[in-house]
Design a protein around this motif. Structure first.
Motif, PDB file in Angstrom:
ATOM      1  N   GLU A 112       0.212   4.203   2.712  1.00  0.00           N
ATOM      2  CA  GLU A 112      -0.215   4.053   3.887  1.00  0.00           C
ATOM      3  C   GLU A 112       1.418   3.270   3.998  1.00  0.00           C
ATOM      4  O   GLU A 112       2.129   2.640   5.347  1.00  0.00           O
ATOM      5  N   ARG A 134     -10.287  -7.136   5.990  1.00  0.00           N
ATOM      6  CA  ARG A 134     -10.710  -6.000   6.821  1.00  0.00           C
ATOM      7  C   ARG A 134      -9.660  -6.059   7.916  1.00  0.00           C
ATOM      8  O   ARG A 134      -9.681  -5.152   8.737  1.00  0.00           O
ATOM      9  N   LYS A 139      -6.426  -4.830   6.997  1.00  0.00           N
ATOM     10  CA  LYS A 139      -6.673  -3.188   6.973  1.00  0.00           C
ATOM     11  C   LYS A 139      -6.295  -2.356   8.179  1.00  0.00           C
ATOM     12  O   LYS A 139      -6.352  -1.587   8.017  1.00  0.00           O
ATOM     13  N   MET A 140      -7.685  -3.309   9.172  1.00  0.00           N
ATOM     14  CA  MET A 140      -7.272  -2.580  10.298  1.00  0.00           C
ATOM     15  C   MET A 140      -5.752  -2.654  11.209  1.00  0.00           C
ATOM     16  O   MET A 140      -5.517  -1.681  11.855  1.00  0.00           O
ATOM     17  N   LYS A 141      -5.907  -4.176  11.366  1.00  0.00           N
ATOM     18  CA  LYS A 141      -3.611  -4.268  11.659  1.00  0.00           C
ATOM     19  C   LYS A 141      -2.995  -3.087  11.176  1.00  0.00           C
ATOM     20  O   LYS A 141      -2.519  -2.699  11.793  1.00  0.00           O
ATOM     21  N   THR A 142      -3.272  -2.939   9.529  1.00  0.00           N
ATOM     22  CA  THR A 142      -1.641  -2.487   9.195  1.00  0.00           C
ATOM     23  C   THR A 142      -2.531  -0.677   8.738  1.00  0.00           C
ATOM     24  O   THR A 142      -1.318  -0.384   7.705  1.00  0.00           O
ATOM     25  N   ARG A 143      -3.499  -0.608   8.270  1.00  0.00           N
ATOM     26  CA  ARG A 143      -3.642   0.585   7.162  1.00  0.00           C
ATOM     27  C   ARG A 143      -3.654   0.546   6.262  1.00  0.00           C
ATOM     28  O   ARG A 143      -4.285   1.192   5.329  1.00  0.00           O
ATOM     29  N   MET A 185      -6.412   2.191   3.702  1.00  0.00           N
ATOM     30  CA  MET A 185      -7.361   3.707   4.359  1.00  0.00           C
ATOM     31  C   MET A 185      -6.510   4.379   3.716  1.00  0.00           C
ATOM     32  O   MET A 185      -6.833   5.693   4.092  1.00  0.00           O
ATOM     33  N   GLY A 186      -5.593   4.862   2.634  1.00  0.00           N
ATOM     34  CA  GLY A 186      -4.915   6.098   2.044  1.00  0.00           C
ATOM     35  C   GLY A 186      -5.347   6.597   1.653  1.00  0.00           C
ATOM     36  O   GLY A 186      -7.029   6.719   1.509  1.00  0.00           O
ATOM     37  N   CYS A 228       0.726  -1.807  -0.366  1.00  0.00           N
ATOM     38  CA  CYS A 228       0.244  -0.010   0.131  1.00  0.00           C
ATOM     39  C   CYS A 228       0.729   1.855   0.580  1.00  0.00           C
ATOM     40  O   CYS A 228       1.501   1.718   1.158  1.00  0.00           O
ATOM     41  N   VAL A 276       2.474   0.496   3.600  1.00  0.00           N
ATOM     42  CA  VAL A 276       2.597  -0.694   4.669  1.00  0.00           C
ATOM     43  C   VAL A 276       3.470  -1.861   3.408  1.00  0.00           C
ATOM     44  O   VAL A 276       3.600  -2.266   2.436  1.00  0.00           O
ATOM     45  N   GLN A 286      -7.793   5.479  -1.028  1.00  0.00           N
ATOM     46  CA  GLN A 286      -9.451   4.228  -0.388  1.00  0.00           C
ATOM     47  C   GLN A 286      -9.182   2.980  -1.443  1.00  0.00           C
ATOM     48  O   GLN A 286      -9.895   2.166  -0.990  1.00  0.00           O
TER      49      GLN A 286
END
Length: 90
Positions: free
Chosen positions: A12, A31, A34-38, A41-42, A9, A14, A45
């Motif tokens: 972010e 999901r 995504k929540m653990k590493t982001r 989420m940048g 990513c 990642v 999206q």
């Protein structure tokens, strides 16, 4: 380029190592990762990395059922200054 430093990513920053660590810690769905590493989420999206992330999960465990929590695409967000908000220009 070292495969472990591969960025999954860009928004972010990642890396594959971070995904591997999260997977080993028990994050098995897109999901959860995504929540653990982001990842995804940048600013984009997930438009750039979503497919790569989901393909990586399937490659890790091909026998697992398809993830019911596939990541949705979100509309892009544009930055708004406080001045624009105060004037009502948005």
């Amino acid at each position: 380029m070292n495969c472990s430093s591969m960025i999954i990513c860009r928004c972010e920053e990642v890396t594959l190592v971070q995904l591997e660590a999260a997977y080993e810690a028990g994050c098995r769905t897109s999901r959860q990762l995504k929540m653990k590493t982001r990842a995804a989420m940048g600013a984009c999206q997930g438009r750039v990395c979503k497919q790569l992330l989901e393909t990586w999960i399937i490659a890790k465990n091909p026998a697992s059922p398809r993830d019911p929590e596939l990541l949705p695409y979100r509309p892009p967000v544009r930055p708004v200054t406080f001045g624009q908000l105060a004037k009502g220009d948005v």
